[in-house]
Motif scaffolding. Structure first.
Motif, PDB file in Angstrom:
ATOM      1  N   HIS A  68       1.151  -1.406  -0.369  1.00  0.00           N
ATOM      2  CA  HIS A  68       0.352   0.195  -0.073  1.00  0.00           C
ATOM      3  C   HIS A  68       0.713   1.090  -0.071  1.00  0.00           C
ATOM      4  N   SER A  69       1.862   1.428   0.861  1.00  0.00           N
ATOM      5  CA  SER A  69       2.290   1.942   0.783  1.00  0.00           C
ATOM      6  C   SER A  69       3.651   2.485  -0.579  1.00  0.00           C
ATOM      7  N   VAL A  70       4.378   1.586  -1.286  1.00  0.00           N
ATOM      8  CA  VAL A  70       4.351   1.282  -2.460  1.00  0.00           C
ATOM      9  C   VAL A  70       3.459   2.077  -3.684  1.00  0.00           C
ATOM     10  N   GLU A  71       2.484   1.760  -3.476  1.00  0.00           N
ATOM     11  CA  GLU A  71       1.452   2.516  -4.262  1.00  0.00           C
ATOM     12  C   GLU A  71       1.011   3.636  -3.842  1.00  0.00           C
ATOM     13  N   LEU A  72      -0.009   4.354  -2.696  1.00  0.00           N
ATOM     14  CA  LEU A  72       0.892   5.568  -2.957  1.00  0.00           C
ATOM     15  C   LEU A  72       1.964   6.761  -3.091  1.00  0.00           C
ATOM     16  N   LYS A 101      13.890  -6.661  -1.279  1.00  0.00           N
ATOM     17  CA  LYS A 101      12.624  -7.435  -1.914  1.00  0.00           C
ATOM     18  C   LYS A 101      11.228  -6.446  -1.483  1.00  0.00           C
ATOM     19  N   LYS A 102      10.716  -5.317  -0.877  1.00  0.00           N
ATOM     20  CA  LYS A 102       9.884  -4.822  -0.899  1.00  0.00           C
ATOM     21  C   LYS A 102       9.701  -3.133  -2.085  1.00  0.00           C
ATOM     22  N   HIS A 103      11.235  -3.554  -3.017  1.00  0.00           N
ATOM     23  CA  HIS A 103      10.590  -2.357  -3.073  1.00  0.00           C
ATOM     24  C   HIS A 103      10.366  -1.068  -2.712  1.00  0.00           C
ATOM     25  N   LEU A 104      11.314  -0.566  -1.777  1.00  0.00           N
ATOM     26  CA  LEU A 104      11.009   0.815  -0.834  1.00  0.00           C
ATOM     27  C   LEU A 104      11.103   1.439  -0.697  1.00  0.00           C
ATOM     28  N   ASN A 105      10.996   2.025  -2.267  1.00  0.00           N
ATOM     29  CA  ASN A 105      11.903   3.955  -2.406  1.00  0.00           C
ATOM     30  C   ASN A 105      11.399   4.753  -1.334  1.00  0.00           C
ATOM     31  N   GLY A 106      12.758   5.323  -1.071  1.00  0.00           N
ATOM     32  CA  GLY A 106      12.575   6.621   0.333  1.00  0.00           C
ATOM     33  C   GLY A 106      13.715   6.620   0.828  1.00  0.00           C
ATOM     34  N   GLN A 107      14.036   7.013   2.081  1.00  0.00           N
ATOM     35  CA  GLN A 107      15.051   7.659   2.760  1.00  0.00           C
ATOM     36  C   GLN A 107      14.532   6.256   4.288  1.00  0.00           C
ATOM     37  N   HIS A 108      15.420   5.770   4.475  1.00  0.00           N
ATOM     38  CA  HIS A 108      15.692   4.376   5.660  1.00  0.00           C
ATOM     39  C   HIS A 108      16.077   5.326   6.292  1.00  0.00           C
ATOM     40  N   ILE A 109      16.233   4.647   7.859  1.00  0.00           N
ATOM     41  CA  ILE A 109      16.542   4.582   8.280  1.00  0.00           C
ATOM     42  C   ILE A 109      16.761   3.570   9.751  1.00  0.00           C
ATOM     43  N   LEU A 110      17.921   3.413   9.989  1.00  0.00           N
ATOM     44  CA  LEU A 110      17.655   2.228  10.839  1.00  0.00           C
ATOM     45  C   LEU A 110      18.307   3.051  12.396  1.00  0.00           C
ATOM     46  N   LEU A 111      17.506   2.560  13.426  1.00  0.00           N
ATOM     47  CA  LEU A 111      17.662   3.287  14.490  1.00  0.00           C
ATOM     48  C   LEU A 111      18.535   2.146  15.084  1.00  0.00           C
ATOM     49  N   ASN A 112      19.927   2.739  16.199  1.00  0.00           N
ATOM     50  CA  ASN A 112      19.949   1.248  17.424  1.00  0.00           C
ATOM     51  C   ASN A 112      19.712   1.590  18.303  1.00  0.00           C
ATOM     52  N   ARG A 113      19.704   0.278  19.294  1.00  0.00           N
ATOM     53  CA  ARG A 113      18.687   0.974  20.935  1.00  0.00           C
ATOM     54  C   ARG A 113      18.712   2.122  21.216  1.00  0.00           C
ATOM     55  N   GLU A 114      20.008   2.512  21.147  1.00  0.00           N
ATOM     56  CA  GLU A 114      19.906   3.861  22.125  1.00  0.00           C
ATOM     57  C   GLU A 114      19.322   4.920  21.309  1.00  0.00           C
TER      58      GLU A 114
END
Length: 164
Positions: A68-72, A101-114
């Motif tokens: 749904h996100s990709v379509e939007l 795999k999900k073809h998520l174009n955009g800005q991606h952030i992976l947060l560490n635990r802190e």
């Protein structure tokens, strides 16, 4: 399992945890040390609405929203809106795999635990279930920390109204 999580946190602590994934897979440099994640996204996307998806690699409901996100994303003007994905409680390798795999174009952030704990405390308080969606307006202000999901029919109208 504990050793894997320890190694994951070491990797995340020693890296800039933000990338932009598009056709050329360019890096988006966000220094999270001096500002909150929301401030960093607002600064890097001045003049644009930012629709933020908070998710985890193990979250079935999060993964179910991605089509749904990709379509939007495809329906909306990329000159006026940015889709940002903030992953929490996830392994670096699994995170990279899901994005591709999900073809998520955009800005991606992976947060560490802190970073994750601080982010949740500031923006979610006691209610921190995922998926969760946030909206930053064109002026860089967080205007909704519990926005509708991409699958909600109201989401497109809400975002279009903010883009105008």
């Amino acid at each position: 399992m504990v050793e894997r999580e320890y190694q994951n946190q070491l990797q995340l602590a020693s890296k800039i945890t933000a990338v932009s994934v598009n056709d050329t897979v360019e890096a988006l440099v966000i220094e999270l040390n001096d500002q909150s994640v929301i401030e960093a996204l607002a600064e890097n996307n001045r003049g644009k609405v930012v629709y933020v998806d908070v998710w985890a690699t193990w979250c079935g409901n999060c993964l179910a929203e991605f089509p749904h996100s990709v379509e939007l994303h495809q329906k909306l003007d990329s000159e006026k809106i940015t889709f940002a994905y903030i992953a929490i409680d996830s392994q670096l390798d699994e995170w990279n795999e899901v994005i591709r795999k999900k073809h998520l174009n955009g800005q991606h952030i992976l947060l560490n635990r802190e970073q994750e704990l601080e982010f949740i405390k500031i923006h979610f308080g006691e209610s921190h279930g995922i998926p969760r969606y946030l909206i930053i307006d064109k002026n860089g202000k967080l205007i909704n920390n519990n926005a509708p999901r991409p699958s909600d029919k109201e989401t497109e109208k809400l975002l279009r109204d903010l883009m105008d």
